[in-house]
Motif scaffolding. Structure first.
Motif, PDB file in Angstrom:
ATOM      1  N   PRO A  57       0.807  -1.231   0.000  1.00 57.93           N
ATOM      2  CA  PRO A  57       0.000   0.000   0.000  1.00 57.93           C
ATOM      3  C   PRO A  57       0.841   1.284   0.000  1.00 57.93           C
ATOM      4  N   SER A  58       2.011   1.249   0.631  1.00 58.57           N
ATOM      5  CA  SER A  58       2.851   2.460   0.608  1.00 58.57           C
ATOM      6  C   SER A  58       3.406   2.700  -0.786  1.00 58.57           C
ATOM      7  N   ILE A  59       3.666   1.632  -1.548  1.00 52.88           N
ATOM      8  CA  ILE A  59       4.123   1.795  -2.930  1.00 52.88           C
ATOM      9  C   ILE A  59       2.992   2.373  -3.780  1.00 52.88           C
ATOM     10  N   THR A  60       1.779   1.859  -3.587  1.00 53.63           N
ATOM     11  CA  THR A  60       0.632   2.382  -4.337  1.00 53.63           C
ATOM     12  C   THR A  60       0.452   3.873  -4.059  1.00 53.63           C
ATOM     13  N   LYS A  61       0.521   4.270  -2.809  1.00 57.80           N
ATOM     14  CA  LYS A  61       0.378   5.696  -2.456  1.00 57.80           C
ATOM     15  C   LYS A  61       1.493   6.524  -3.072  1.00 57.80           C
ATOM     16  N   LEU A  62       2.716   6.008  -3.042  1.00 53.85           N
ATOM     17  CA  LEU A  62       3.850   6.694  -3.660  1.00 53.85           C
ATOM     18  C   LEU A  62       3.591   6.895  -5.152  1.00 53.85           C
ATOM     19  N   LEU A  63       3.129   5.843  -5.831  1.00 56.07           N
ATOM     20  CA  LEU A  63       2.838   5.940  -7.264  1.00 56.07           C
ATOM     21  C   LEU A  63       1.768   6.986  -7.540  1.00 56.07           C
ATOM     22  N   HIS A  64       0.711   6.980  -6.746  1.00 56.94           N
ATOM     23  CA  HIS A  64      -0.363   7.962  -6.950  1.00 56.94           C
ATOM     24  C   HIS A  64       0.161   9.388  -6.793  1.00 56.94           C
ATOM     25  N   ARG A  65       1.025   9.614  -5.802  1.00 61.50           N
ATOM     26  CA  ARG A  65       1.597  10.964  -5.617  1.00 61.50           C
ATOM     27  C   ARG A  65       2.533  11.317  -6.771  1.00 61.50           C
ATOM     28  N   ALA A  66       3.354  10.367  -7.185  1.00 63.17           N
ATOM     29  CA  ALA A  66       4.339  10.642  -8.234  1.00 63.17           C
ATOM     30  C   ALA A  66       3.678  10.875  -9.595  1.00 63.17           C
ATOM     31  N   TYR A  67       2.561  10.223  -9.852  1.00 63.37           N
ATOM     32  CA  TYR A  67       1.875  10.358 -11.136  1.00 63.37           C
ATOM     33  C   TYR A  67       0.745  11.395 -11.081  1.00 63.37           C
ATOM     34  N   ALA A  68       0.627  12.110  -9.981  1.00 58.93           N
ATOM     35  CA  ALA A  68      -0.456  13.093  -9.812  1.00 58.93           C
ATOM     36  C   ALA A  68      -0.414  14.193 -10.874  1.00 58.93           C
ATOM     37  N   LYS A  69       0.772  14.585 -11.317  1.00 54.57           N
ATOM     38  CA  LYS A  69       0.879  15.628 -12.344  1.00 54.57           C
ATOM     39  C   LYS A  69       0.202  15.167 -13.634  1.00 54.57           C
ATOM     40  N   LEU A 118      -4.729  12.837 -17.870  1.00 51.45           N
ATOM     41  CA  LEU A 118      -4.243  11.541 -18.346  1.00 51.45           C
ATOM     42  C   LEU A 118      -4.624  10.459 -17.346  1.00 51.45           C
ATOM     43  N   ARG A 119      -4.621   9.209 -17.827  1.00 53.76           N
ATOM     44  CA  ARG A 119      -4.999   8.083 -16.973  1.00 53.76           C
ATOM     45  C   ARG A 119      -3.899   7.012 -16.961  1.00 53.76           C
ATOM     46  N   PRO A 120      -2.707   7.352 -16.436  1.00 53.05           N
ATOM     47  CA  PRO A 120      -1.666   6.325 -16.341  1.00 53.05           C
ATOM     48  C   PRO A 120      -2.089   5.269 -15.326  1.00 53.05           C
ATOM     49  N   LEU A 121      -1.814   4.023 -15.629  1.00 55.78           N
ATOM     50  CA  LEU A 121      -2.185   2.941 -14.721  1.00 55.78           C
ATOM     51  C   LEU A 121      -1.576   3.156 -13.340  1.00 55.78           C
ATOM     52  N   ALA A 122      -0.313   3.532 -13.281  1.00 51.49           N
ATOM     53  CA  ALA A 122       0.358   3.710 -11.985  1.00 51.49           C
ATOM     54  C   ALA A 122      -0.282   4.819 -11.146  1.00 51.49           C
ATOM     55  N   GLU A 143      -4.887  -0.009  -7.912  1.00 51.83           N
ATOM     56  CA  GLU A 143      -5.131  -0.407  -6.527  1.00 51.83           C
ATOM     57  C   GLU A 143      -3.997  -1.309  -6.057  1.00 51.83           C
ATOM     58  N   ASP A 144      -3.971  -1.592  -4.762  1.00 52.99           N
ATOM     59  CA  ASP A 144      -2.888  -2.377  -4.171  1.00 52.99           C
ATOM     60  C   ASP A 144      -2.707  -3.737  -4.839  1.00 52.99           C
ATOM     61  N   GLY A 145      -3.809  -4.391  -5.217  1.00 56.58           N
ATOM     62  CA  GLY A 145      -3.703  -5.691  -5.874  1.00 56.58           C
ATOM     63  C   GLY A 145      -2.956  -5.610  -7.190  1.00 56.58           C
ATOM     64  N   VAL A 146      -3.178  -4.540  -7.939  1.00 60.75           N
ATOM     65  CA  VAL A 146      -2.466  -4.351  -9.206  1.00 60.75           C
ATOM     66  C   VAL A 146      -0.997  -4.045  -8.929  1.00 60.75           C
ATOM     67  N   THR A 147      -0.726  -3.238  -7.915  1.00 55.81           N
ATOM     68  CA  THR A 147       0.666  -2.952  -7.550  1.00 55.81           C
ATOM     69  C   THR A 147       1.391  -4.250  -7.215  1.00 55.81           C
ATOM     70  N   ALA A 167       9.036   5.716 -10.295  1.00 53.32           N
ATOM     71  CA  ALA A 167       8.535   6.812  -9.458  1.00 53.32           C
ATOM     72  C   ALA A 167       9.473   7.063  -8.288  1.00 53.32           C
ATOM     73  N   VAL A 168       9.596   8.333  -7.938  1.00 51.15           N
ATOM     74  CA  VAL A 168      10.319   8.766  -6.741  1.00 51.15           C
ATOM     75  C   VAL A 168       9.391   9.687  -5.967  1.00 51.15           C
ATOM     76  N   ASP A 169       9.416   9.562  -4.655  1.00 53.97           N
ATOM     77  CA  ASP A 169       8.596  10.407  -3.787  1.00 53.97           C
ATOM     78  C   ASP A 169       8.769  11.872  -4.202  1.00 53.97           C
ATOM     79  N   PRO A 170       7.686  12.553  -4.589  1.00 46.66           N
ATOM     80  CA  PRO A 170       7.803  13.941  -5.041  1.00 46.66           C
ATOM     81  C   PRO A 170       8.428  14.875  -4.011  1.00 46.66           C
ATOM     82  N   ASP A 171       8.305  14.560  -2.726  1.00 47.85           N
ATOM     83  CA  ASP A 171       8.870  15.424  -1.689  1.00 47.85           C
ATOM     84  C   ASP A 171      10.389  15.410  -1.664  1.00 47.85           C
ATOM     85  N   ILE A 172      11.012  14.390  -2.259  1.00 47.96           N
ATOM     86  CA  ILE A 172      12.483  14.322  -2.220  1.00 47.96           C
ATOM     87  C   ILE A 172      13.086  14.074  -3.608  1.00 47.96           C
TER      88      ILE A 172
END
Length: 180
Positions: free
Chosen positions: A24-36, A42-46, A50-54, A107-112
């Motif tokens: 779940p932390s990877i899924t959240k990271l992906l959602h933040r990184a692909y938010a732009k 756009l609708r990138p899968l990442a 959901e967590d099951g797909v991750t 993806a890399v955490d947008p904050d860093i």
């Protein structure tokens, strides 16, 4: 332009995903990184999976993570990249060449971002591609994201084709880089 973030106190480790790592932390990271890209319509899968797909995507590839480790704190995943992912959809012909390896879900955490974590993840997939005797390393990216396109061009990638994935609403650029 955002100023470069201060270096965190701790260490960044690049390693394969381990059984105890938190999907779940990877899924959240992906959602933040692909938010732009999502904000661009756009609708990138990442950016929406959901967590099951991750978990499935990680299991069907060499899933490499960047871990931020600091004394007295729980380790946290701050980057991810999939090397040689196998999907149940058709692949771009370029990816199917025997001399080409590919990566996805980078993806890399947008904050860093801007601290070299992405560079280290890319270096790791390049190393693995060379170990497999690949002469090229390829990727797929959303054509409308010109900033991302420029990011890859500055790193030696070139446009080799276009592709339409069945789960996105945009045409993708297939970029590739010769491995020296």
């Amino acid at each position: 332009m955002n100023p470069r973030p201060a270096s965190p106190v701790g260490e960044i480790l690049i390693r394969d995903l381990a059984p105890g790592d938190d999907i779940p932390s990877i899924t959240k990271l992906l959602h933040r990184a692909y938010a732009k890209q999502v904000a661009m319509g756009l609708r990138p899968l990442a950016g929406r999976q959901e967590d099951g797909v991750t978990a499935e995507r990680a299991a069907n590839s060499d899933c490499i993570v960047a871990i931020f480790s600091e004394p007295g704190q729980a380790d946290r995943i701050v980057g991810v990249i999939l090397f040689e992912e196998h999907e149940k959809v058709d692949f771009p012909p370029w990816f199917l060449r025997p001399d080409v390896c590919h990566f996805a879900q980078f993806a890399v955490d947008p904050d860093i971002q801007g601290m070299g974590i992405g560079k280290r993840l890319l270096e790791e997939v390049e190393r693995r591609a060379r170990e497999r005797a690949a002469s090229e390393l390829a990727l797929s990216m959303a054509e409308p994201d010109r900033d991302l396109f420029d990011f890859y061009v500055k790193r030696g990638y070139r446009l080799v084709d276009h592709w339409q994935w069945p789960y996105t609403n945009y045409r993708s650029c297939i970029l590739s880089k010769p491995l020296l």
